[in-house]
Design an enzyme around this catalytic site. Structure first.
Site, short mmCIF file in Angstrom:
data_model
loop_
_atom_site.label_atom_id
_atom_site.label_comp_id
_atom_site.label_asym_id
_atom_site.label_seq_id
_atom_site.Cartn_x
_atom_site.Cartn_y
_atom_site.Cartn_z
N HIS A 30 48.25 37.33 44.24
CA HIS A 30 47.83 36.49 43.12
C HIS A 30 48.92 36.43 42.05
O HIS A 30 49.90 37.18 42.10
CB HIS A 30 46.54 37.02 42.50
CG HIS A 30 45.33 36.76 43.32
ND1 HIS A 30 44.98 37.54 44.40
CD2 HIS A 30 44.38 35.78 43.25
CE1 HIS A 30 43.86 37.07 44.94
NE2 HIS A 30 43.48 36.01 44.26
N ASN A 35 37.21 29.07 27.78
CA ASN A 35 38.63 28.87 27.48
C ASN A 35 39.56 29.52 28.50
O ASN A 35 40.78 29.43 28.36
CB ASN A 35 38.95 29.41 26.08
CG ASN A 35 38.45 28.48 24.99
OD1 ASN A 35 38.40 27.27 25.17
ND2 ASN A 35 38.04 29.05 23.87
N GLY A 58 31.03 34.36 38.77
CA GLY A 58 32.29 34.41 39.51
C GLY A 58 33.26 35.41 38.92
O GLY A 58 34.39 35.53 39.39
N THR A 59 32.84 36.14 37.91
CA THR A 59 33.68 37.16 37.29
C THR A 59 34.01 38.25 38.30
O THR A 59 33.13 38.73 39.02
CB THR A 59 32.95 37.80 36.09
OG1 THR A 59 32.63 36.76 35.15
CG2 THR A 59 33.81 38.85 35.42
N LYS A 110 46.92 38.40 36.84
CA LYS A 110 45.64 38.94 37.33
C LYS A 110 45.58 40.44 37.03
O LYS A 110 46.53 41.18 37.29
CB LYS A 110 45.48 38.69 38.83
CG LYS A 110 44.10 39.05 39.36
CD LYS A 110 43.90 38.52 40.77
CE LYS A 110 42.53 38.88 41.31
NZ LYS A 110 41.43 38.31 40.49
#
Length: 242
Positions: free
Chosen positions: A131, A10, A74-75, A135
């Site tokens: 970013h 999600n 990819g964490t 983030k």
């Protein structure tokens, strides 16, 4: 088609992966989010992708190992303890961990390492990243990935030369260090700039992510490549044959 299980389904990346999966030659086996059981999904998917949180990584790796299912991680915001868990899991399954799944960033990483290897220590290295306002970790995983590439090019470890911030009377810049600057704001997907500053000249190598789909596409490419691989720890560069 290869079935993909998504941890963090999600989240922004999880949703992006699910949206484009079929067009990339994959199906979605299902998704798990905070509070869900990661083990059943690991049993049904051909390969897992994890874009959740560092706190969930241990249970996700345990599920992947129990099911002998490869996993792309990819964490970001991982600590040394997380990397130790990844190394341990790689004894039993194929694991690909990266701070950025963009194919462009993968190539940039190679260019940064090569530049650092060929320029002397009198060339200062600074890495700037920006970013979106939501983030939570800084410097970004991608910035650290690029820093590790620069350090490797110079034959050292990033932990030994890393400087995260400068405020106050910190003195002159120490030769050989790699500096980081982090900016946060708006809806920026991801901008990264690596600056090699010498006497009287400067080299700047950068990448701008304009659409989150680039990361989802790279993650799916990595997952399809990883499916069926022998146990071990892999990198995005291998996906591109670099």
């Amino acid at each position: 088609m290869t079935s993909i299980g998504i941890y963090g389904s999600n989240g922004r990346m999880g949703r992006a992966i699910a949206t484009i999966a079929e067009g990339e030659g994959a199906t979605v086996a299902g998704g798990v989010d905070a509070g869900g059981d990661p083990f059943p999904l690991a049993q049904t998917a051909d390969v897992l992708v994890d874009f959740s949180t560092p706190a969930a990584l241990e249970s996700h790796l345990a599920a992947a190992v129990a099911a002998r299912t490869p996993i792309v991680i990819g964490t970001t915001g991982l600590m040394p303890t997380h990397h130790a868990l990844i190394e341990q899991a790689a004894d039993d399954i194929a694991v690909l961990q990266t701070g950025n799944t963009s194919l462009g960033i993968t190539l940039l990483n190679i260019l940064v390492r090569e530049a650092a290897a060929r320029l002397g220590a009198d060339w200062d290295i600074e890495i700037a990243e920006m970013h979106h306002r939501h983030k939570v970790d800084a410097p970004s995983g991608t910035a650290l990935l690029l820093g590790e590439a620069a350090a490797a090019g110079r034959g050292t470890r990033l932990a030994e030369v890393r400087v995260d911030s400068r405020a106050g009377l910190v003195g002159a810049r120490s030769e050989g260090t790699i500096g980081f600057a982090s900016l946060r704001g708006g809806s920026v997907v991801g901008d990264h700039q690596v600056i090699f500053a010498g006497e009287g000249e400067r080299i700047e190598i950068g990448h701008r992510g304009e659409d989150r789909t680039i990361f989802a596409r790279g993650a799916l490419k990595a997952a399809l490549w990883l499916a069926g691989r022998a146990p071990g720890r892999y990198a995005m560069a291998e996906v591109l044959g670099l």
